[in-house]
Design a protein around this motif. Structure first.
Motif, mmCIF file in Angstrom:
data_model
loop_
_atom_site.group_PDB
_atom_site.id
_atom_site.type_symbol
_atom_site.label_atom_id
_atom_site.label_comp_id
_atom_site.label_asym_id
_atom_site.label_seq_id
_atom_site.Cartn_x
_atom_site.Cartn_y
_atom_site.Cartn_z
ATOM 1 N N GLN A 61 7.156 -13.113 0.253
ATOM 2 C CA GLN A 61 7.119 -11.676 0.005
ATOM 3 C C GLN A 61 6.501 -10.964 1.193
ATOM 4 O OE1 GLN A 61 5.698 -10.480 -3.883
ATOM 5 N NE2 GLN A 61 4.678 -8.691 -3.010
ATOM 6 N N SER A 62 7.140 -9.899 1.645
ATOM 7 C CA SER A 62 6.650 -9.188 2.823
ATOM 8 C C SER A 62 5.690 -8.078 2.426
ATOM 9 C CB SER A 62 7.826 -8.589 3.597
ATOM 10 O OG SER A 62 8.530 -7.671 2.787
ATOM 11 N N PRO A 63 4.615 -7.872 3.205
ATOM 12 C CA PRO A 63 3.734 -6.726 2.960
ATOM 13 C C PRO A 63 4.457 -5.429 3.324
ATOM 14 C CG PRO A 63 3.066 -7.899 4.944
ATOM 15 C CD PRO A 63 4.145 -8.721 4.309
ATOM 16 N N LYS A 64 4.189 -4.374 2.554
ATOM 17 C CA LYS A 64 4.912 -3.115 2.739
ATOM 18 C C LYS A 64 3.944 -1.942 2.675
ATOM 19 C CE LYS A 64 8.383 -5.358 -0.149
ATOM 20 N NZ LYS A 64 8.917 -5.408 -1.526
ATOM 21 N N VAL A 65 4.284 -0.889 3.407
ATOM 22 C CA VAL A 65 3.494 0.344 3.397
ATOM 23 C C VAL A 65 4.450 1.523 3.269
ATOM 24 C CG1 VAL A 65 1.887 1.821 4.656
ATOM 25 C CG2 VAL A 65 1.695 -0.673 4.849
ATOM 26 N N VAL A 66 4.134 2.442 2.353
ATOM 27 C CA VAL A 66 4.894 3.683 2.207
ATOM 28 C C VAL A 66 3.916 4.845 2.296
ATOM 29 C CG1 VAL A 66 6.300 5.115 0.678
ATOM 30 C CG2 VAL A 66 6.731 2.660 0.820
ATOM 31 N N VAL A 67 4.285 5.872 3.069
ATOM 32 C CA VAL A 67 3.432 7.055 3.218
ATOM 33 C C VAL A 67 4.231 8.303 2.869
ATOM 34 C CG1 VAL A 67 2.092 8.473 4.813
ATOM 35 C CG2 VAL A 67 1.991 5.979 4.979
ATOM 36 N N PHE A 68 3.656 9.149 2.018
ATOM 37 C CA PHE A 68 4.220 10.456 1.684
ATOM 38 C C PHE A 68 3.360 11.538 2.331
ATOM 39 C CE2 PHE A 68 5.809 7.827 -1.756
ATOM 40 C CZ PHE A 68 7.094 8.307 -1.970
ATOM 41 N N GLY A 69 3.998 12.577 2.839
ATOM 42 C CA GLY A 69 3.267 13.694 3.425
ATOM 43 C C GLY A 69 2.838 14.718 2.397
ATOM 44 N N ASP A 70 2.765 14.317 1.140
ATOM 45 C CA ASP A 70 2.367 15.221 0.063
ATOM 46 C C ASP A 70 1.899 14.384 -1.119
ATOM 47 O OD1 ASP A 70 2.127 17.775 -1.291
ATOM 48 O OD2 ASP A 70 3.880 17.185 -2.457
ATOM 49 N N SER A 71 0.967 14.922 -1.885
ATOM 50 C CA SER A 71 0.512 14.235 -3.101
ATOM 51 C C SER A 71 0.757 15.071 -4.350
ATOM 52 C CB SER A 71 -0.986 13.912 -3.001
ATOM 53 O OG SER A 71 -1.764 15.102 -2.967
ATOM 54 N N ASP A 72 0.941 16.386 -4.180
ATOM 55 C CA ASP A 72 1.132 17.265 -5.339
ATOM 56 C C ASP A 72 2.453 17.014 -6.053
ATOM 57 O OD1 ASP A 72 -1.257 18.542 -4.742
ATOM 58 O OD2 ASP A 72 -0.284 19.967 -3.398
ATOM 59 N N PHE A 73 3.421 16.409 -5.375
ATOM 60 C CA PHE A 73 4.745 16.276 -5.979
ATOM 61 C C PHE A 73 4.750 15.356 -7.201
ATOM 62 C CE2 PHE A 73 4.792 12.414 -3.584
ATOM 63 C CZ PHE A 73 5.787 11.600 -4.105
ATOM 64 N N ILE A 74 3.671 14.580 -7.400
ATOM 65 C CA ILE A 74 3.599 13.742 -8.606
ATOM 66 C C ILE A 74 2.449 14.153 -9.518
ATOM 67 C CG2 ILE A 74 4.729 11.740 -7.587
ATOM 68 C CD1 ILE A 74 1.807 10.534 -7.380
ATOM 69 N N ASP A 75 1.874 15.344 -9.305
ATOM 70 C CA ASP A 75 0.809 15.768 -10.221
ATOM 71 C C ASP A 75 1.427 16.192 -11.551
ATOM 72 O OD1 ASP A 75 1.700 18.421 -10.041
ATOM 73 O OD2 ASP A 75 0.204 18.989 -8.549
ATOM 74 N N ASN A 76 0.592 16.516 -12.510
ATOM 75 C CA ASN A 76 1.076 16.805 -13.864
ATOM 76 C C ASN A 76 2.023 17.994 -13.925
ATOM 77 O OD1 ASN A 76 -0.376 14.673 -14.944
ATOM 78 N ND2 ASN A 76 -2.161 15.926 -15.432
ATOM 79 N N ILE A 94 0.852 -1.191 0.000
ATOM 80 C CA ILE A 94 0.000 0.000 0.000
ATOM 81 C C ILE A 94 0.887 1.240 0.000
ATOM 82 C CG2 ILE A 94 -1.678 1.355 1.317
ATOM 83 C CD1 ILE A 94 -2.809 -1.244 2.404
ATOM 84 N N CYS A 95 0.510 2.218 -0.816
ATOM 85 C CA CYS A 95 1.201 3.508 -0.860
ATOM 86 C C CYS A 95 0.165 4.604 -0.621
ATOM 87 C CB CYS A 95 1.885 3.709 -2.209
ATOM 88 S SG CYS A 95 2.812 5.255 -2.346
ATOM 89 N N VAL A 96 0.413 5.460 0.372
ATOM 90 C CA VAL A 96 -0.540 6.501 0.753
ATOM 91 C C VAL A 96 0.119 7.866 0.583
ATOM 92 C CG1 VAL A 96 -2.046 7.393 2.565
ATOM 93 C CG2 VAL A 96 -1.593 4.928 2.418
ATOM 94 N N LEU A 97 -0.581 8.786 -0.076
ATOM 95 C CA LEU A 97 -0.107 10.160 -0.242
ATOM 96 C C LEU A 97 -1.172 11.088 0.327
ATOM 97 C CD1 LEU A 97 0.648 8.367 -2.988
ATOM 98 C CD2 LEU A 97 1.836 10.475 -3.580
ATOM 99 N N VAL A 98 -0.821 11.837 1.381
ATOM 100 C CA VAL A 98 -1.798 12.679 2.072
ATOM 101 C C VAL A 98 -1.372 14.140 2.014
ATOM 102 C CG1 VAL A 98 -2.586 10.854 3.611
ATOM 103 C CG2 VAL A 98 -0.622 12.253 4.268
ATOM 104 N N GLU A 99 -2.355 15.028 2.231
ATOM 105 C CA GLU A 99 -2.130 16.467 2.217
ATOM 106 C C GLU A 99 -2.353 17.047 3.617
ATOM 107 O OE1 GLU A 99 -1.302 18.821 -0.229
ATOM 108 O OE2 GLU A 99 -0.673 17.080 -1.392
ATOM 109 N N PRO A 100 -1.784 18.233 3.901
ATOM 110 C CA PRO A 100 -2.009 18.872 5.203
ATOM 111 C C PRO A 100 -3.471 19.278 5.393
ATOM 112 C CG PRO A 100 -0.124 19.842 4.057
ATOM 113 C CD PRO A 100 -0.836 18.978 3.065
ATOM 114 N N ALA A 101 -3.821 19.494 6.655
ATOM 115 C CA ALA A 101 -5.127 20.046 7.048
ATOM 116 C C ALA A 101 -6.295 19.130 6.711
ATOM 117 C CB ALA A 101 -5.344 21.421 6.419
#
Length: 506
Positions: free
Chosen positions: A418-433, A286-293
């Motif tokens: 295979q091990s389950p993995k989780v990655v979380v980013f504190g931003d989602s805009d960094f991969i927008d167009n 699972i990969c999660v990208l979240v925004e502030p507020a």
């Protein structure tokens, strides 16, 4: 008169043979006209030998003729040496790329894929004869790293049967034939060619599913805030980007490799949290990208179980490096990465995160490997109060940097599974167009997906592109540069001038 014709025949015959030999050594292809040239050259030499046979035999006894023969033999030897050198260099080329970004070289990722090839691949480039130089040069580089690829330039006007067999309808088409699987491209960039090789060697595409139902941004949106460009790059890397409405899904799709949650604005239902747990029980990622507020209590509680804590703040970067990029304190710049397979080839590549929140690791009872993948500068901090619009550090409520921007958590399991993995980013805009092609943003995300999908051979820096070079300095380096240019160097020459003046006065 006959003697002049014979001499002319010898010289012209040698030139024809030399031309055919040099052309073959360079192009590595024996053309039909090369046969005509070679046969004509041999015939002309035979004419010379027959016409002047007696004189040639008698001339060997003369000293001057012996010297001329040695000179002629030396010239022939030099021609032969040139042909051999060209022949070898066409197959064992030595290249040097002096560009700062190595834009004329294959990326490390492509090289690893080529070295790992186990099956034979035939590649046909359907080009007009006078348009084949570029594709021939490109595949010459590929062939330097593997003997599993055989490449041939085909003129569809001359080889209609082959063009028809592969259903080629226009010039510039490149066909990849891996036996059972075939692919084609009309783009001769490194990324497209490497993708074609992957498509005929990998039996299936792994599914990268993007969650829906929480007001996530559409992955196929071509707007500035959309993710169509990163979705295309995932496809070019032999993944299949798909959408998945979690509330309507009971079982984990068989082809799901990684579930990506991008900027959810509505919290998850209990049933959806249970589905996330199913994904990890199935040893997927699972990969999660979240925004502030944006507060998502159920989702954040689920992530805490995996040792990941998401702070309620906005990362503020006041470092000198930030000033060189534009000076927006809410656009933190990152050049510090953990030692991890995702970032092993990153070095000091810059990534940027517009309006991000910080993430950190937590102690848990689960056996987990937890790592802060990317961290901001020491001059940054997590601002918890932006209501008045002013940015200032409050030691009682704000956390001083470095701050985590991306965190990874991996379950500890037996080596044979295979091990389950989780990655979380504190931003989602960094991969927008808009931001995905800024510096190393796309590479960071694509490397993360490759690692989550257990495709570590795809982890690297993608096809190199020429871009502007920025000098990023630390605060200490900025102070040294200021003192050196404003005080030390001018002061040195001022002091030197005074000494010269005083000596002349004496």
């Amino acid at each position: 008169m006959l003697k002049k014709i014979a001499t002319f025949s010898a010289v012209f015959g040698l030139l024809l043979l030399a031309y055919a030999g040099i052309e073959f050594s360079i192009l590595n292809v024996w053309q039909p006209h090369d046969t005509i040239l070679a046969v004509s050259g041999i015939i002309l030499l035979l004419v010379y030998l027959v016409a002047d046979f007696k004189e040639i035999i008698s001339s060997f006894s003369k000293r001057s003729s012996q010297l001329n023969f040695k000179t002629l033999f030396g010239m022939v030897l030099v021609f032969a040496l040139l042909i051999v050198v060209n022949f070898i260099s066409a197959r064992r080329s030595l290249r040097f790329d002096s560009t700062a970004n190595q834009t004329n070289s294959l990326s490390y990722q492509t090289i690893q894929i080529l070295k790992g090839l186990e099956q034979e691949i035939k590649v046909f480039g359907f080009f007009k004869s006078d348009q084949s130089d570029q594709i021939r040069d490109i595949f010459g580089i590929y062939e330097n790293y593997t003997d599993k690829i055989t490449f041939k330039v085909v003129d569809p006007d001359k080889e209609n049967a082959l063009a028809s067999a592969y259903q080629v309808e226009k010039y510039g088409t490149v066909i990849f034939d891996g036996g059972e699987l075939k692919d084609f491209t009309a783009n001769i960039s490194e990324q497209s060619i490497t993708n074609g090789i992957l498509n005929v060697t990998r039996k299936t595409r792994k599914g990268i599913y993007f969650s829906e139902g929480h007001k996530e941004t559409d992955i196929h949106s071509e707007e500035k805030k959309g993710y169509s460009k990163i979705a295309t790059k995932l496809y070019l890397q032999s993944y299949e980007p798909k959408k998945l409405i979690l509330a309507q899904t009971v079982e984990v799709p068989k082809d799901l490799s990684t579930l990506v949650i991008v900027n959810p604005k509505i919290d998850f239902l209990e049933g959806e949290i249970e589905f996330l747990k199913k994904v990890l029980v199935a040893r997927k990622s699972i990969c999660v990208l979240v925004e502030p507020a944006i507060e998502l209590p159920r989702l954040f509680s689920f992530l805490r179980e995996w040792g990941i804590f998401i702070r309620d703040d906005v990362v503020v970067d006041l470092s000198p490096a930030n000033q060189t990029y534009g000076g927006d304190p809410t656009l933190p710049l990152v050049v510090n990465y953990a030692s991890h397979p995702i970032t092993k080839k990153f070095g000091k590549i810059l990534t940027v995160y517009p309006i991000a929140r910080s993430v950190d690791t937590l102690q848990t009872t689960k056996p987990l490997f937890k790592t802060i993948l990317a961290s901001t500068s020491p001059e940054s901090f997590g601002e918890t109060d932006l209501e008045d619009g002013k940015v200032r550090f409050d030691p009682e409520s704000d956390k001083q940097g470095p701050l985590g921007i991306a965190v990874v958590s991996e379950a500890i399991v037996s080596l044979d599974s295979q091990s389950p993995k989780v990655v979380v980013f504190g931003d989602s805009d960094f991969i927008d167009n808009f931001y995905q092609d800024k510096t190393g943003n796309a590479d960071f995300f694509l490397n993360t997906i490759s690692w989550l999908a257990s495709d570590e051979d795809l982890i690297s820096i993608r096809a190199n592109e020429a871009n502007e070079t920025k000098l990023v300095m630390t605060q200490g380096e900025t102070v040294v540069e200021f003192m050196l240019t404003i005080f030390i160097l001018p002061g040195f020459f001022f002091f030197l001038g005074i000494i010269v003046y005083l000596r002349r006065k004496e």
